[in-house]
Write a protein that holds these residues in place. Sequence first.
Motif, PDB file in Angstrom:
ATOM      1  N   PRO A 113       0.760  -1.146  -0.118  1.00 24.03           N
ATOM      2  CA  PRO A 113       0.128  -0.120   0.148  1.00 24.03           C
ATOM      3  C   PRO A 113       0.828   1.171   0.088  1.00 24.03           C
ATOM      4  O   PRO A 113       1.857   1.324   0.589  1.00 24.03           O
ATOM      5  CB  PRO A 113      -0.678  -0.227   1.345  1.00 24.03           C
ATOM      6  CG  PRO A 113      -0.840  -1.458   1.477  1.00 24.03           C
ATOM      7  CD  PRO A 113       0.467  -2.100   1.069  1.00 24.03           C
ATOM      8  N   SER A 151      -1.943   2.095  -7.193  1.00 27.27           N
ATOM      9  CA  SER A 151      -3.377   2.320  -7.848  1.00 27.27           C
ATOM     10  C   SER A 151      -3.106   3.495  -8.799  1.00 27.27           C
ATOM     11  O   SER A 151      -4.093   3.633  -9.786  1.00 27.27           O
ATOM     12  CB  SER A 151      -4.101   2.740  -6.869  1.00 27.27           C
ATOM     13  OG  SER A 151      -4.618   1.416  -5.904  1.00 27.27           O
ATOM     14  N   ARG A 167      -9.779  -3.132  -9.202  1.00 29.60           N
ATOM     15  CA  ARG A 167      -9.325  -2.799  -8.065  1.00 29.60           C
ATOM     16  C   ARG A 167      -9.813  -3.736  -6.775  1.00 29.60           C
ATOM     17  O   ARG A 167     -11.105  -3.458  -6.376  1.00 29.60           O
ATOM     18  CB  ARG A 167      -9.407  -1.192  -7.849  1.00 29.60           C
ATOM     19  CG  ARG A 167      -8.641  -0.821  -6.629  1.00 29.60           C
ATOM     20  CD  ARG A 167      -8.711   0.599  -6.357  1.00 29.60           C
ATOM     21  NE  ARG A 167      -7.829   1.142  -5.371  1.00 29.60           N
ATOM     22  CZ  ARG A 167      -7.626   2.295  -4.774  1.00 29.60           C
ATOM     23  NH1 ARG A 167      -8.555   3.339  -5.421  1.00 29.60           N
ATOM     24  NH2 ARG A 167      -7.085   2.489  -3.651  1.00 29.60           N
ATOM     25  N   ASP A 188      -9.327  -3.448  -3.657  1.00 26.67           N
ATOM     26  CA  ASP A 188      -9.937  -2.544  -2.654  1.00 26.67           C
ATOM     27  C   ASP A 188     -11.363  -2.056  -2.817  1.00 26.67           C
ATOM     28  O   ASP A 188     -12.224  -2.332  -1.849  1.00 26.67           O
ATOM     29  CB  ASP A 188      -9.131  -1.275  -2.508  1.00 26.67           C
ATOM     30  CG  ASP A 188      -7.679  -1.275  -1.886  1.00 26.67           C
ATOM     31  OD1 ASP A 188      -7.503  -2.390  -1.051  1.00 26.67           O
ATOM     32  OD2 ASP A 188      -6.985  -0.491  -1.869  1.00 26.67           O
ATOM     33  N   THR A 189     -11.665  -1.902  -4.118  1.00 23.04           N
ATOM     34  CA  THR A 189     -13.212  -1.454  -4.356  1.00 23.04           C
ATOM     35  C   THR A 189     -13.858  -2.542  -4.228  1.00 23.04           C
ATOM     36  O   THR A 189     -15.165  -2.498  -3.688  1.00 23.04           O
ATOM     37  CB  THR A 189     -13.002  -0.856  -5.579  1.00 23.04           C
ATOM     38  OG1 THR A 189     -12.226   0.461  -5.837  1.00 23.04           O
ATOM     39  CG2 THR A 189     -14.434  -0.472  -6.303  1.00 23.04           C
ATOM     40  N   GLU A 210     -13.402  -5.602  -2.635  1.00 19.06           N
ATOM     41  CA  GLU A 210     -13.719  -5.870  -0.971  1.00 19.06           C
ATOM     42  C   GLU A 210     -14.806  -4.919  -0.417  1.00 19.06           C
ATOM     43  O   GLU A 210     -15.300  -5.346   0.416  1.00 19.06           O
ATOM     44  CB  GLU A 210     -12.158  -6.192  -0.413  1.00 19.06           C
ATOM     45  CG  GLU A 210     -11.596  -7.186  -1.102  1.00 19.06           C
ATOM     46  CD  GLU A 210     -10.272  -7.546  -0.400  1.00 19.06           C
ATOM     47  OE1 GLU A 210      -9.776  -8.799  -0.655  1.00 19.06           O
ATOM     48  OE2 GLU A 210      -9.540  -6.854   0.157  1.00 19.06           O
ATOM     49  N   GLN A 211     -14.419  -3.615  -0.621  1.00 13.80           N
ATOM     50  CA  GLN A 211     -15.391  -2.558   0.035  1.00 13.80           C
ATOM     51  C   GLN A 211     -16.712  -2.742  -0.096  1.00 13.80           C
ATOM     52  O   GLN A 211     -17.487  -2.739   0.514  1.00 13.80           O
ATOM     53  CB  GLN A 211     -14.856  -1.363  -0.047  1.00 13.80           C
ATOM     54  CG  GLN A 211     -15.311  -0.335   0.969  1.00 13.80           C
ATOM     55  CD  GLN A 211     -15.329  -0.507   2.450  1.00 13.80           C
ATOM     56  OE1 GLN A 211     -14.313  -0.867   2.941  1.00 13.80           O
ATOM     57  NE2 GLN A 211     -16.459  -0.462   2.972  1.00 13.80           N
ATOM     58  N   SER A 230      -4.062  -4.733  -7.212  1.00 13.03           N
ATOM     59  CA  SER A 230      -4.175  -5.214  -5.780  1.00 13.03           C
ATOM     60  C   SER A 230      -2.633  -5.299  -5.257  1.00 13.03           C
ATOM     61  O   SER A 230      -1.415  -5.365  -5.978  1.00 13.03           O
ATOM     62  CB  SER A 230      -4.706  -6.601  -5.894  1.00 13.03           C
ATOM     63  OG  SER A 230      -3.765  -7.561  -6.644  1.00 13.03           O
ATOM     64  N   SER A 274      -8.265   7.820   1.622  1.00 13.94           N
ATOM     65  CA  SER A 274      -8.861   6.948   0.904  1.00 13.94           C
ATOM     66  C   SER A 274      -9.589   7.551  -0.355  1.00 13.94           C
ATOM     67  O   SER A 274     -10.295   8.351  -0.227  1.00 13.94           O
ATOM     68  CB  SER A 274      -9.967   5.949   1.690  1.00 13.94           C
ATOM     69  OG  SER A 274     -10.377   5.054   0.879  1.00 13.94           O
ATOM     70  N   LEU A 292     -13.653   2.717   3.014  1.00 16.64           N
ATOM     71  CA  LEU A 292     -12.347   1.945   3.196  1.00 16.64           C
ATOM     72  C   LEU A 292     -11.224   2.498   4.174  1.00 16.64           C
ATOM     73  O   LEU A 292     -11.033   3.561   4.129  1.00 16.64           O
ATOM     74  CB  LEU A 292     -11.564   1.811   1.810  1.00 16.64           C
ATOM     75  CG  LEU A 292     -10.088   0.953   2.085  1.00 16.64           C
ATOM     76  CD1 LEU A 292     -10.557  -0.824   2.086  1.00 16.64           C
ATOM     77  CD2 LEU A 292      -9.381   1.210   0.559  1.00 16.64           C
ATOM     78  N   LEU A 302      -7.799   2.568   5.608  1.00 18.01           N
ATOM     79  CA  LEU A 302      -6.544   2.499   4.973  1.00 18.01           C
ATOM     80  C   LEU A 302      -5.589   1.788   6.125  1.00 18.01           C
ATOM     81  O   LEU A 302      -5.909   2.024   7.314  1.00 18.01           O
ATOM     82  CB  LEU A 302      -6.007   3.764   4.619  1.00 18.01           C
ATOM     83  CG  LEU A 302      -6.576   4.401   3.475  1.00 18.01           C
ATOM     84  CD1 LEU A 302      -6.090   5.905   3.113  1.00 18.01           C
ATOM     85  CD2 LEU A 302      -6.507   3.608   2.302  1.00 18.01           C
TER      86      LEU A 302
END
Length: 169
Positions: A9, A14, A30, A32-33, A35-36, A72, A116, A121, A123
């Motif tokens: 991270p 990204s 993405r 993160d997107t 999973e959120q 990722s 974020s 999300l 961080l």
Amino acid sequence: MLFIFGGLPATGKSELASHLAHRVGAAYLRIDTIEQAMRDGGLEINGPEGYIVAYRVAADNLRLGRDVVADSVNPLAITRQAWRDVARQAGAPFCEIEIICSDTAEHRRRVETRKSQVPGLRLPSWQDVVERRYEPWSGDPLVVDTAGQTPAESKQALMQALAAAGIRI
């Protein structure tokens, strides 16, 4: 083509992955997107669920002849192999790209000051990043070091690395 990004991270991953997706008109996945969104839907993420969703969506797009950019952390050899398998099973080439920030102080500053871009999300803290399991890459990924660079310079470095690898954008 499946562009497989990875990196800790706050390395700039990204920023570079979305830039490449925009530049080539690729589908952008993405983790993160994903999973959120799953959390927002009431699901608890305890393992590879987000990656599995992304693998399937990537495969669908590759079979349609679309380029895909996978964004990722991609921290484990098993996740990297799974991405390669997605490309092979879809009959598509792939390019692995590791984004690093070799300046520890700069990396820490980025972790501690970033906001974020994914609503809701949480961080990771610097301690989370330092303690994260992140296995060395096998093979020969393209490596882009964003330390000491502006985002524009890092984007240029990515394009140069792709060109040097014979990948036309």
